[in-house]
Design a protein around this motif. Sequence first.
Motif, mmCIF file in Angstrom:
data_model
loop_
_atom_site.group_PDB
_atom_site.id
_atom_site.type_symbol
_atom_site.label_atom_id
_atom_site.label_comp_id
_atom_site.label_asym_id
_atom_site.label_seq_id
_atom_site.Cartn_x
_atom_site.Cartn_y
_atom_site.Cartn_z
ATOM 1 N N GLU A 1 1.758 5.016 0.636
ATOM 2 C CA GLU A 1 1.447 5.922 1.352
ATOM 3 C C GLU A 1 1.564 7.349 0.574
ATOM 4 O O GLU A 1 2.859 7.790 0.261
ATOM 5 C CB GLU A 1 2.108 6.271 2.721
ATOM 6 N N THR A 2 0.631 8.057 0.012
ATOM 7 C CA THR A 2 0.992 9.185 -0.641
ATOM 8 C C THR A 2 0.295 10.479 -0.096
ATOM 9 O O THR A 2 -0.398 10.409 1.093
ATOM 10 C CB THR A 2 0.309 9.040 -2.084
ATOM 11 N N TYR B 1 -13.323 -0.242 1.414
ATOM 12 C CA TYR B 1 -12.424 1.057 0.630
ATOM 13 C C TYR B 1 -12.951 1.256 -0.701
ATOM 14 O O TYR B 1 -13.877 0.598 -1.012
ATOM 15 C CB TYR B 1 -10.942 0.564 0.623
ATOM 16 N N LYS C 1 -3.819 6.508 0.949
ATOM 17 C CA LYS C 1 -3.090 5.153 0.944
ATOM 18 C C LYS C 1 -3.805 4.318 -0.308
ATOM 19 O O LYS C 1 -4.919 4.126 -0.022
ATOM 20 C CB LYS C 1 -3.502 4.385 2.311
ATOM 21 N N THR D 1 6.452 3.824 2.095
ATOM 22 C CA THR D 1 6.437 5.257 2.142
ATOM 23 C C THR D 1 7.570 6.074 1.621
ATOM 24 O O THR D 1 8.570 5.136 1.220
ATOM 25 C CB THR D 1 6.237 5.792 3.730
ATOM 26 N N ILE E 1 3.346 -1.130 3.859
ATOM 27 C CA ILE E 1 3.141 0.137 3.644
ATOM 28 C C ILE E 1 4.519 0.873 2.999
ATOM 29 O O ILE E 1 5.408 0.858 3.675
ATOM 30 C CB ILE E 1 2.520 0.982 4.593
ATOM 31 N N ASN F 1 -3.642 -4.299 4.728
ATOM 32 C CA ASN F 1 -2.501 -3.447 4.875
ATOM 33 C C ASN F 1 -2.862 -1.971 4.729
ATOM 34 O O ASN F 1 -1.989 -0.884 4.743
ATOM 35 C CB ASN F 1 -1.477 -3.647 3.493
ATOM 36 N N GLY F 2 -3.986 -1.655 4.855
ATOM 37 C CA GLY F 2 -4.572 -0.271 5.208
ATOM 38 C C GLY F 2 -4.867 0.619 3.884
ATOM 39 O O GLY F 2 -5.125 1.687 4.240
ATOM 40 N N ALA F 3 -5.087 0.053 2.731
ATOM 41 C CA ALA F 3 -5.451 0.687 1.670
ATOM 42 C C ALA F 3 -6.827 1.476 1.668
ATOM 43 O O ALA F 3 -7.889 1.172 2.527
ATOM 44 C CB ALA F 3 -5.506 -0.464 0.380
ATOM 45 N N GLU F 4 -6.895 2.727 1.180
ATOM 46 C CA GLU F 4 -8.213 3.436 1.302
ATOM 47 C C GLU F 4 -8.806 3.361 -0.213
ATOM 48 O O GLU F 4 -9.897 3.525 -0.470
ATOM 49 C CB GLU F 4 -7.957 4.838 1.863
ATOM 50 N N VAL G 1 0.900 -1.087 -0.087
ATOM 51 C CA VAL G 1 -0.212 -0.037 0.015
ATOM 52 C C VAL G 1 1.054 1.131 -0.158
ATOM 53 O O VAL G 1 1.993 1.207 0.777
ATOM 54 C CB VAL G 1 -0.919 -0.049 1.204
#
Lengths: 393, 393
Positions: A220-221, A279, A225, B391, B389, A246-249, A218
């Motif tokens: 992080e931008t 998501y 995410k 970054t 993630i 893994n937290g993707a939006e 994922v």
Amino acid sequence: MVEILTKERKEDFEKVQAILYGKQTHEIKVSDEVKKLSSLYQIEVVSCGFNCKEEQLRSRRVIRVGLFQHQHPVPTSSPIKETRDATFKLAQQVIELASKGGVNVFCFQEAWNVYEKREICRLRFAHEKKTPWCEYAESAEHGPTTSYLAELAKQYNMVIISPILERDHVHGETIWNTAVVIDNHGDYLGKHRKNHIPRVGDFNESTYYFEGNTGHPVFETEFGKIAINICYGRHHPLNWLMFGLNGAEVVFNPSATIGELSEPLWGIEARNAAVANSYFTCAINRVGTEVFDHEFTSRRWKICTQKFRTFLWVQLRSCTKWVKNSCNMRSVRILPGLSRTKNGLLIAELDLNLCRQIKDHWGFQMTQRLPMYAELLNKVITPDFVPQIVTKK
Amino acid sequence: MVEILTKERKEDFEKVQAILYGKQTHEIKVSDEVKKLSSLYQIEVVSCGFNCKEEQLRSRRVIRVGLFQHQHPVPTSSPIKETRDATFKLAQQVIELASKGGVNVFCFQEAWNVYEKREICRLRFAHEKKTPWCEYAESAEHGPTTSYLAELAKQYNMVIISPILERDHVHGETIWNTAVVIDNHGDYLGKHRKNHIPRVGDFNESTYYFEGNTGHPVFETEFGKIAINICYGRHHPLNWLMFGLNGAEVVFNPSATIGELSEPLWGIEARNAAVANSYFTCAINRVGTEVFDHEFTSRRWKICTQKFRTFLWVQLRSCTKWVKNSCNMRSVRILPGLSRTKNGLLIAELDLNLCRQIKDHWGFQMTQRLPMYAELLNKVITPDFVPQIVTKK
């Protein structure tokens, strides 16, 4: 429902629409400049937004994603370099257009600057055309496509997802089906290699590239995410699940597939993933028809007798989200799609806060019992696995 | 697509229909006796079948499933015993009807002989009505419902799936949401307890029963390998997956849910499961409206001011299968649904050979990379899991 569809009464239609698509999304007005460029570049623009409640402790996190579907800009017989130049020109145009439409994260279709990979992977075709088509493969980090898009990303302050054929110079010069992520400062952020590779009929992508080995990253931008589930990976719920864990939006699903093969699935899989994982999912496909100057194998193991074949008959994919709307009804919303034949850009406005709001409401994450499934899968993968089958004593 | 839907031209509609539902299924003619009983018992009958190719080494394995959706036959204020007797009478009628329609495997909706469990689980309601409603719970193996249906199963040579509230006399007299499977000889074959329990808003089923502990059993019957994914479990792709990994050919999804809550999901989740796991899915829901003689909490934590509330606005669920049809197009087929308000029986003819044919064609099982996901889930469930993630460095 079918009965209702055949009627013409407006209220019936609205009922059907609500069931099929969830509550309607709202249109976003675009500037005259966008309209002008849309006309000049002949790229259709559709723009919509999802509603989301305000929160007390978090500010709104509104972003705009741009999903681009295009046909190949030059004939399939064009030389590699000429083709690449033409696709780069198209990229410049659409990213300029997306920028005027306020897009923060932009995504191309699968293998966007190559001919339809489905065709280059056909068994007979694959051998005949492997040279020169393998020349399209390039370094994810430093290749010409990444370098070219990095300039545009910086110029237009936009995260760009660029699905390409990757040449892995470190590991035996193998080829991968890879999505490159470039951040809005023009820096290479990372890549993801397609996890699930189709082998269907006489169409076998593993003639060119193999199952990805980059996990489920994922990214992080500055605009949330994001993750990428490439094409055939959409058939695998576990692939979608891992991006969520893994937290993707926002999960993009760039594809290059044909309507004849799986169109009735298009409205189901990405939407189901949005529901199950709370998501946004954004599905993109190639459009139009590509014509080749030689025969190739058909989907049914037969040599095609036609000299030219229109193999592409593709359609909308659009941004889907499972939302809770203002009037207290939960629904799966889906944005309108784009043309099957023309280049098109879908601009969708999303408030990323919606993802957690939905999680808190439905509790699918809390109720998903992952430890049980981890334990079960550990058993399933052993060669001597005994399925849980109840038979009469 | 939306534009097309608004038009009335037949060819457009057929196109839309093909995209939404896959290729049409064929109607199965039922006897005059079925029509007569359907009219006598006021149970609507819809009957359809899926095509499947003949194989060289396996005979066809054609079965008929019967999916029954009904409203509660007596007012909600009726005494427990009277209610049970009324539901038993209804069961006798519909199973007789199903038998005349050639049904081999029959399935009721969730908690079929109890009031809408959604209501008894509301927080306020739950306390006020826990007595006497807990009296509905009974032994899965030897309770009156199982005993009654066992006689019918034997008489009509039919496998019956009976989702009830189970009283677990062995373990502290706890209650479970359980599906009982009775074979076509009238013998108790086994049970499955609902794996995923909803807690949504002021509606919390764990006030009554907890997450199931019976795994993902697949029941081997004379009419194929069947499994049951009860209600809210349909939101969990891993639940569907495990039934598939255990070898299910038909997965029933008995539910009791309201249209207001999740209707746009109904056409997505069970169909996605059929696609991803190459089995038939059969979704069933409660129909009609139930009226109560007292107030209860609403979905939004408010005391309902109306004395009577029509809480049910439910709809079709139907038998879905991902099929390959004769004209060389793959599609998700869905059978027509039943009425939202009337008792209805859907009779669907399935050739179980289709499941393996689909697996061989698409290869989702071969390409699903379970070892990778088993390893990943093992990591995810640890408290110190670090998501993947990426970054900026």
